[in-house]
Design a protein around this motif. Sequence first.
Motif, PDB file in Angstrom:
ATOM      1  N   ASN A 139       0.820  -1.220   0.000  1.00 47.55           N
ATOM      2  CA  ASN A 139       0.000   0.000   0.000  1.00 47.55           C
ATOM      3  C   ASN A 139       0.850   1.265   0.000  1.00 47.55           C
ATOM      4  OD1 ASN A 139      -2.361  -1.584   0.092  1.00 47.55           O
ATOM      5  ND2 ASN A 139      -2.282  -1.660   2.331  1.00 47.55           N
ATOM      6  N   GLY A 140       1.975   1.219  -0.757  1.00 40.90           N
ATOM      7  CA  GLY A 140       2.762   2.430  -0.972  1.00 40.90           C
ATOM      8  C   GLY A 140       3.839   2.726   0.024  1.00 40.90           C
ATOM      9  N   SER A 141       4.072   1.841   0.988  1.00 41.95           N
ATOM     10  CA  SER A 141       5.138   2.118   1.956  1.00 41.95           C
ATOM     11  C   SER A 141       5.770   0.820   2.454  1.00 41.95           C
ATOM     12  CB  SER A 141       4.597   2.929   3.138  1.00 41.95           C
ATOM     13  OG  SER A 141       3.620   2.195   3.838  1.00 41.95           O
ATOM     14  N   TRP A 142       7.002   0.945   2.951  1.00 38.31           N
ATOM     15  CA  TRP A 142       7.709  -0.186   3.540  1.00 38.31           C
ATOM     16  C   TRP A 142       7.266  -0.335   4.990  1.00 38.31           C
ATOM     17  CZ3 TRP A 142      10.275  -3.593   0.712  1.00 38.31           C
ATOM     18  CH2 TRP A 142      10.676  -3.196  -0.575  1.00 38.31           C
ATOM     19  N   LEU A 143       7.002  -1.580   5.409  1.00 37.88           N
ATOM     20  CA  LEU A 143       6.473  -1.851   6.744  1.00 37.88           C
ATOM     21  C   LEU A 143       7.559  -1.945   7.808  1.00 37.88           C
ATOM     22  CD1 LEU A 143       3.711  -4.486   5.890  1.00 37.88           C
ATOM     23  CD2 LEU A 143       3.578  -1.980   5.905  1.00 37.88           C
ATOM     24  N   GLY A 144       8.805  -2.101   7.389  1.00 38.75           N
ATOM     25  CA  GLY A 144       9.906  -2.232   8.340  1.00 38.75           C
ATOM     26  C   GLY A 144      10.369  -3.679   8.457  1.00 38.75           C
ATOM     27  N   TRP A 145      11.570  -3.860   8.903  1.00 40.30           N
ATOM     28  CA  TRP A 145      12.181  -5.184   8.965  1.00 40.30           C
ATOM     29  C   TRP A 145      11.650  -5.970  10.156  1.00 40.30           C
ATOM     30  CZ3 TRP A 145      15.203  -7.135   5.139  1.00 40.30           C
ATOM     31  CH2 TRP A 145      15.637  -6.217   4.170  1.00 40.30           C
ATOM     32  N   GLU A 146      11.320  -7.242   9.912  1.00 35.73           N
ATOM     33  CA  GLU A 146      10.891  -8.140  10.987  1.00 35.73           C
ATOM     34  C   GLU A 146      11.711  -9.408  10.930  1.00 35.73           C
ATOM     35  OE1 GLU A 146       7.062 -10.034  10.591  1.00 35.73           O
ATOM     36  OE2 GLU A 146       7.013  -9.692   8.430  1.00 35.73           O
ATOM     37  N   SER A 147      11.991  -9.965  12.097  1.00 28.01           N
ATOM     38  CA  SER A 147      12.772 -11.196  12.180  1.00 28.01           C
ATOM     39  C   SER A 147      11.888 -12.406  11.942  1.00 28.01           C
ATOM     40  CB  SER A 147      13.428 -11.325  13.551  1.00 28.01           C
ATOM     41  OG  SER A 147      14.051 -12.597  13.679  1.00 28.01           O
ATOM     42  N   LEU A 148      12.386 -13.328  11.114  1.00 27.36           N
ATOM     43  CA  LEU A 148      11.711 -14.611  10.888  1.00 27.36           C
ATOM     44  C   LEU A 148      12.481 -15.755  11.534  1.00 27.36           C
ATOM     45  CD1 LEU A 148      10.621 -14.179   7.160  1.00 27.36           C
ATOM     46  CD2 LEU A 148       9.354 -13.602   9.241  1.00 27.36           C
ATOM     47  N   GLY A 149      13.462 -15.419  12.351  1.00 21.55           N
ATOM     48  CA  GLY A 149      14.165 -16.419  13.145  1.00 21.55           C
ATOM     49  C   GLY A 149      15.200 -17.218  12.382  1.00 21.55           C
ATOM     50  N   GLY A 150      15.644 -18.280  13.036  1.00 20.29           N
ATOM     51  CA  GLY A 150      16.671 -19.133  12.454  1.00 20.29           C
ATOM     52  C   GLY A 150      18.066 -18.617  12.733  1.00 20.29           C
ATOM     53  N   THR A 151      19.048 -19.399  12.345  1.00 19.46           N
ATOM     54  CA  THR A 151      20.446 -18.984  12.370  1.00 19.46           C
ATOM     55  C   THR A 151      21.000 -19.334  11.000  1.00 19.46           C
ATOM     56  OG1 THR A 151      20.617 -19.445  14.742  1.00 19.46           O
ATOM     57  CG2 THR A 151      22.675 -19.220  13.520  1.00 19.46           C
ATOM     58  N   VAL A 152      21.067 -18.334  10.125  1.00 23.84           N
ATOM     59  CA  VAL A 152      21.385 -18.571   8.725  1.00 23.84           C
ATOM     60  C   VAL A 152      22.503 -17.638   8.272  1.00 23.84           C
ATOM     61  CG1 VAL A 152      19.126 -19.508   8.118  1.00 23.84           C
ATOM     62  CG2 VAL A 152      19.464 -17.044   8.076  1.00 23.84           C
ATOM     63  N   ALA A 153      23.022 -17.907   7.067  1.00 22.11           N
ATOM     64  CA  ALA A 153      24.158 -17.138   6.546  1.00 22.11           C
ATOM     65  C   ALA A 153      24.036 -17.043   5.034  1.00 22.11           C
ATOM     66  CB  ALA A 153      25.472 -17.820   6.947  1.00 22.11           C
ATOM     67  N   GLY A 154      24.872 -16.200   4.431  1.00 22.81           N
ATOM     68  CA  GLY A 154      24.930 -16.105   2.975  1.00 22.81           C
ATOM     69  C   GLY A 154      23.808 -15.283   2.390  1.00 22.81           C
ATOM     70  N   THR A 155      23.222 -15.791   1.306  1.00 20.70           N
ATOM     71  CA  THR A 155      22.182 -15.092   0.561  1.00 20.70           C
ATOM     72  C   THR A 155      20.924 -15.942   0.502  1.00 20.70           C
ATOM     73  OG1 THR A 155      23.828 -13.973  -0.814  1.00 20.70           O
ATOM     74  CG2 THR A 155      21.571 -14.071  -1.664  1.00 20.70           C
ATOM     75  N   PRO A 156      19.801 -15.478   1.057  1.00 21.39           N
ATOM     76  CA  PRO A 156      18.565 -16.259   0.955  1.00 21.39           C
ATOM     77  C   PRO A 156      18.005 -16.204  -0.460  1.00 21.39           C
ATOM     78  CG  PRO A 156      18.129 -14.150   2.011  1.00 21.39           C
ATOM     79  CD  PRO A 156      19.610 -14.232   1.803  1.00 21.39           C
ATOM     80  N   ALA A 157      17.278 -17.253  -0.849  1.00 19.99           N
ATOM     81  CA  ALA A 157      16.563 -17.293  -2.127  1.00 19.99           C
ATOM     82  C   ALA A 157      15.082 -17.414  -1.825  1.00 19.99           C
ATOM     83  CB  ALA A 157      17.035 -18.474  -2.968  1.00 19.99           C
TER      84      ALA A 157
END
Length: 196
Positions: A139-157
């Motif tokens: 709806n025209g704006s960014w909602l902000g970053w939220e954590s989805l958990g886990g312990t990950v590295a690199g580049t997500p796909a």
Amino acid sequence: MGGRWTWQGTWSDWKSLGGIIQGGLAAVYVNGEYHVFGISPSGQLSQNTWRNGSWLGWESLGGTVAGTPAVTYHDGQYDVFARSPRGVVYQKTWRGTWSDWKSIGGIVDGGLGAVHANGEHHVFGISPSGQLSQNTWRNGSWLGWESLGGTVAGTPAVTYHDGQYDVFARSPGGTVYQKTWQGTWSDWKHIGGTLG
């Protein structure tokens, strides 16, 4: 040096696209054209386009960025997402011409994954504490970053189909995991393999 490997029943040999790129690449195929994005050794976003049977060569789109960029396409618009060397995420948009870089906030490590679906952008990165994080444009704006958990590295796909988002990421030890959204996010599921 950039290259591509093509599958048409069997995999082709590698073919050079030229250029010198650091980190990973992002690509999209639209209207008979490939658009490949990477980061030059000087830290600028670079693009190579395949059109009418040949590659046009790498061109700089500017900025000072790092990691692996992400690209989406919808309705004649390309959006490229990349992070600064300090981790702030930026967006650059093409609708006939390229926009300036715009910050969408956050601090992430590594590369980015992104998808556009149902009129929304979904951008994924890895927080400095190693958790998968998401920022959504709605709806025209960014909602902000939220954590989805886990312990990950690199580049997500990330992929989208039939109302379902799937994110794939590896653990710091290289094991590959999947997280799925169908109204709510699933737990992480191990899909095997060990990647560096």
